[in-house]
Design an enzyme around this catalytic site. Sequence first.
Site, PDB file in Angstrom:
ATOM      1  CG  ASP A  59     -82.558  20.585 -11.533  1.00 43.05           C
ATOM      2  OD1 ASP A  59     -83.427  20.058 -12.238  1.00 43.05           O
ATOM      3  OD2 ASP A  59     -81.928  19.959 -10.645  1.00 43.05           O
ATOM      4  CG  ASP A 114     -80.772  21.880  -6.470  1.00 40.18           C
ATOM      5  OD1 ASP A 114     -80.229  22.698  -5.708  1.00 40.18           O
ATOM      6  OD2 ASP A 114     -80.396  20.697  -6.564  1.00 40.18           O
ATOM      7  CG  ASP A 143     -85.768  16.559  -9.397  1.00 40.79           C
ATOM      8  OD1 ASP A 143     -86.760  15.852  -9.670  1.00 40.79           O
ATOM      9  OD2 ASP A 143     -84.627  16.102  -9.221  1.00 40.79           O
TER      10      ASP A 143
END
Lengths: 321, 421
Positions: free
Chosen positions: A95, A267, A97
């Site tokens: 992930d 993450d 972000d």
Amino acid sequence: MIMRPATPEEIKRFYREEWNKKDLPDFITHTLSLREFGFDLDGSGPSHRYNQFLTLEQLEEFLRVRAPYSAYASVALYENPRKREGWLKADLVFDIDAKDLPVKPCGCPKGQVCYKCIEQAKQVALEFADVLRRDLGFRQIVFVYSGRGFHIRVLDEFAMRLEHNERQQLVSYVTGAVVPTDLSLALGYSKVFRERAAKLLRLMNEEKLREVVKRRAFKNLLRFKDQIVQYLLEGRVDDILSLEGIGAGTLEALLTGLARINSEFTDGKVTVDTKRILRLPSSLHSGVSRKCMVIKNLDSFTPDDAVPRFLLEAGGKDAQH
Amino acid sequence: MGGLVLLPEYAAVLNPFSEEGRKIASNAPPFEQMPEETIKTAIERIKWSGREAIVEPTAQSIEREIHSFYLMCQSLAAVCHPYSAETQYARESVKKVLKYRLYDLFRKGEGEFCLKTIGRALNLLPLEEFIKQRKELPESDYYRLRDLRMKKDGVEEVDPHLLQQFLPKWAVKWTDVGIVFKHNRANLTDFYLIDGWMILTLRDLWDLYAELIGDQTEEYIQTVYERMTDRGKPERLVKIGEQIARQIPKTVERLPGVRGVAGKLNPEYFPPCIHNVLRGVGSGLRNFAIVMLLTPFLSYARIAPSGKRGDKISDFIQNISVITEEIVPIIMKAAERCNPPLFSDQPQEKANIFYHMGFGMTIAPRLQDAGRSKWYMVPNCAKIQAVAPPLCQPDELCKKIKNPLTYYFRKKAEALRRRSQ
């Protein structure tokens, strides 16, 4: 194009008029009944969990009737998704972000995003995918735009069988979160670390550099920053150490600091959590009014490719964030 | 060439989980008819360190080797839980024996046989074949990998015959040895990976293969343990297991740098990450912070099991109130401070707290339940940093340690020293 929260009416309209089950990717439709679905019905958090849909039509009906603020599906496949029992395997996910990138040359504060941050996150996703292919031998790699960043989903059978610790090790490898025992090898992890560390160092401003080294050493690092970036890329440790005022201690502090910051580009807890729910591709990210979608060509992708019809019609084209 | 004539069954000596090994094991006689010699070997083999590990290439010796191996594993499973010091000791012993045998067989010219056996457990490609099929290896890396392995073994110069062991010669798919990474016995970042293959020297290959069989042994003991938990423990196995366990030194593995003193918890010595957890965390971090970090931290810090890991809590405390009255209330408070409070929407996580302290999935732990699950160790700082970066706000002491527990014990020791001065 402006990124702003969608109104309840817009969300309803999206699911009623725009959402199409054909936009669901194969990796979801082929395993639909084995995944747990979760929903945030009103923007207060994904508390409506433990849902199972046996057919696409059931999912379609739920989305059209309930028009959730957010929709999620588990990365895991279960024998019994309603109870999250009988874990079979799980997509391997990274992930990235844009709002949480540890270094942002665009100047956006942490927690906020602009198109530049998203472009930066896209580059990180491309680089991670390159390592996943080149070093780790994964082949089935899918990119998903999540609204504020990107998900890399690795769907090779052996990737999906990996457990917590192996996934943790992959995070360290792909992000360059460990200083390698040798910095000079042309390929392998040594190269991964050098490239990630050099890129990061190039992006770091004075303030960020101060976080990793002490004041005196900091001045020398700043002075020779461009040379260090170049030497680091080429694995020339001795040449770094020959620079005035850069001793072994400073170099060690720098490399350790870079490794630590490298780990923040994804993450890690998303990757290691083999039961996590993740935003459903094809659904709406209501916080920013963007469609979460699978990307065929990441190189040419921009968040404008994911603008829902209601936003286009609202005429927000000129309202740049 | 080889001076021995090795039967195909000899492969079982290098891999008890191979087809040959399993076949020999399945033909084992019932306990009552097990030869005394085999039982004696099962008890003693955990202490093997040299030539006694060598198996003669006869059908009878191979059979004794395999029967005694399985008997050792099953007996240990009857008396120890899968994460116990005894199981770890057995794993290490299996590794040591295997490396000795590989080294010995290579010395006797049986390298081909070893490689064939290893090649059946994992995809093994000679480096030249790998280069032909896939990718060129830069020449500088070839020699650098040799030098790195020599450095690792503390070797500066070797004669040409031995040099072969230090040259990159093999490629192995990293996923074939995934179990090694699953148990964190090796770091992926320490390997030279190209296109999913690890480039290895012969010495790397021995190490990795021994690690693989060691981990398979551990998982086998775990499987037997679970089966026995359901179906009961045969008395004969328990007796043999007790005899094996008695031979194992009490302290097996020390957590580097941690020398703890048990005593009441003192938050003054907690590291910044633990203070952050105690203040309460947001929804994405709650489970990791409370269950995986705070719970092991408080239990190890309070109980301070002499640096040993993998043991049961009941080996160190006599009263469950240490858990229920001293540790759990702190965890509950921190969970309540989370946003949203952890146990209000995930009540099942309460049982997970006790699970991570080794009591199995329960909300009413009893001392006799200790060992039902693993007593989880405090994650290292690197892991906390990777999994939950917001928790990690290092201070000066953090830079010198690798685990939050070390931080606690160091601060506590410093305070004790100051007080005594």
